[in-house]
Enzyme design. Sequence first.
Site, PDB file in Angstrom:
ATOM      1  CG  ASP A  33      48.264  31.590 -49.327  1.00 25.40           C
ATOM      2  OD1 ASP A  33      48.330  30.385 -49.858  1.00 25.40           O
ATOM      3  OD2 ASP A  33      48.734  32.638 -49.820  1.00 25.40           O
TER       4      ASP A  33
ATOM      5  CD  GLU B 200      51.508  23.905 -39.308  1.00 28.58           C
ATOM      6  OE1 GLU B 200      52.052  23.955 -40.437  1.00 28.58           O
ATOM      7  OE2 GLU B 200      51.698  23.085 -38.674  1.00 28.58           O
ATOM      8  CG  ASP B 201      51.491  28.862 -41.889  1.00 32.37           C
ATOM      9  OD1 ASP B 201      52.500  28.469 -41.252  1.00 32.37           O
ATOM     10  OD2 ASP B 201      51.258  28.568 -43.214  1.00 32.37           O
TER      11      ASP B 201
ATOM     12  NE  ARG C  55      49.203  32.477 -45.296  1.00 32.07           N
ATOM     13  CZ  ARG C  55      49.051  31.500 -44.856  1.00 32.07           C
ATOM     14  NH1 ARG C  55      50.426  30.651 -45.239  1.00 32.07           N
ATOM     15  NH2 ARG C  55      48.380  30.727 -44.096  1.00 32.07           N
TER      16      ARG C  55
ATOM     17  NE  ARG D 199      56.365  33.210 -46.963  1.00 32.98           N
ATOM     18  CZ  ARG D 199      55.111  32.643 -47.184  1.00 32.98           C
ATOM     19  NH1 ARG D 199      54.350  32.216 -46.359  1.00 32.98           N
ATOM     20  NH2 ARG D 199      55.076  32.053 -48.582  1.00 32.98           N
TER      21      ARG D 199
ATOM     22  CG  HIS E 101      56.623  27.227 -43.494  1.00 39.51           C
ATOM     23  ND1 HIS E 101      55.310  27.082 -44.387  1.00 39.51           N
ATOM     24  CD2 HIS E 101      56.380  28.562 -43.027  1.00 39.51           C
ATOM     25  CE1 HIS E 101      54.788  28.548 -44.406  1.00 39.51           C
ATOM     26  NE2 HIS E 101      55.481  29.364 -43.662  1.00 39.51           N
TER      27      HIS E 101
ATOM     28  CB  CYS F  47      49.702  24.043 -44.054  1.00 41.91           C
ATOM     29  SG  CYS F  47      51.197  23.361 -44.862  1.00 41.91           S
TER      30      CYS F  47
HETATM   31  C1  CIR Z   1      52.107  30.284 -48.316  1.00 40.63           C
HETATM   32  O1  CIR Z   1      52.957  30.232 -49.023  1.00 40.63           O
HETATM   33  O2  CIR Z   1      52.083  30.830 -47.361  1.00 40.63           O
HETATM   34  C2  CIR Z   1      51.009  29.283 -48.606  1.00 40.63           C
HETATM   35  N1  CIR Z   1      50.791  29.356 -50.345  1.00 40.63           N
HETATM   36  C3  CIR Z   1      51.282  27.852 -48.322  1.00 40.63           C
HETATM   37  C4  CIR Z   1      51.481  27.887 -46.740  1.00 40.63           C
HETATM   38  C5  CIR Z   1      52.075  26.457 -46.203  1.00 40.63           C
HETATM   39  N2  CIR Z   1      52.175  26.387 -44.770  1.00 40.63           N
HETATM   40  C6  CIR Z   1      52.763  25.757 -43.906  1.00 40.63           C
HETATM   41  O3  CIR Z   1      53.692  25.193 -44.420  1.00 40.63           O
HETATM   42  N3  CIR Z   1      52.562  25.557 -42.826  1.00 40.63           N
END
Ligand code: CIR
Length: 256
Positions: free
Chosen positions: A60, A65-66, A85, A133, A163, A251
Amino acid sequence: MFNNVIVRVPGKSLSEGISGADEGKPIYNSAIVQHEYYVNALTKTGVNITVLPPLEEFPDSCFIEDNALCTSKCTIISRPGAETRRKEVQSSDLQEALGKFYKNIEEIKEPGTIEPGDIMMVGDHYYIGLSDRTNEEGAEQMIAILEKYGLSGETVTMKEMLHLKTGVNYLEHNNLLVAGEFKDDPRFDKFNKIEIPEDEAYAANCIWINDYIIVPAGYPKVKKAIEDLGQYKVLEVDTSEFRKVDGGLSCLSLRF
Ligand code: CIR
């Protein structure tokens, strides 16, 4: 005004990304092409773009962004709530890239967890969604760091979305896209709310960059609603491969 963007190219392991969607696995070759179009659209907005290479061990990791919150004063390295992650943020190329732009680098520490997909910037104020999260400890640490730099934050309780920015996104000029559980949240009443229809819910995740709005391709009602505001240049980018693993436009980049 944003001057800089950091993206990470998806790896072949994207197909193993976390997903709650029932849309099959992303096709790597298509995801790469969609990612190139995304970078091209960003280029049009006039930002300087840093492109980081794939990290195959983290499926991922293109959802960069995360990994950090990038503010005008400091960057805060996150601590993702998703176990698979968590170590993305330790990658040396990310740390180096952020180090080129920031001298003030902070981090969220255990037991706090936070994923900046849960953080929406409105000027110097940051809304932080409490999700599966992002926990209260993570949000409290984040708010304390923001306050240290003269910024502010508040938490938003969440019920359904992955999110915060899955369902609410600020487009500057007081315009706010709102979907699902956020439509009736009184804290957003002061904005010009553009309500996202249920059948285009995915398109609540649009991004503002320097008076461009990037909209996911295939959501004509949302595109028209944004065009009708008459304040933006609108670009469309197909993110269908990323949607299969719950990813969207915001993201895929750090914008600052
Ligand atoms: C996740 O579940 O972490 C990834 N498959 C998708 C992340 C999406 N991130 C976001 O909206 N900032």
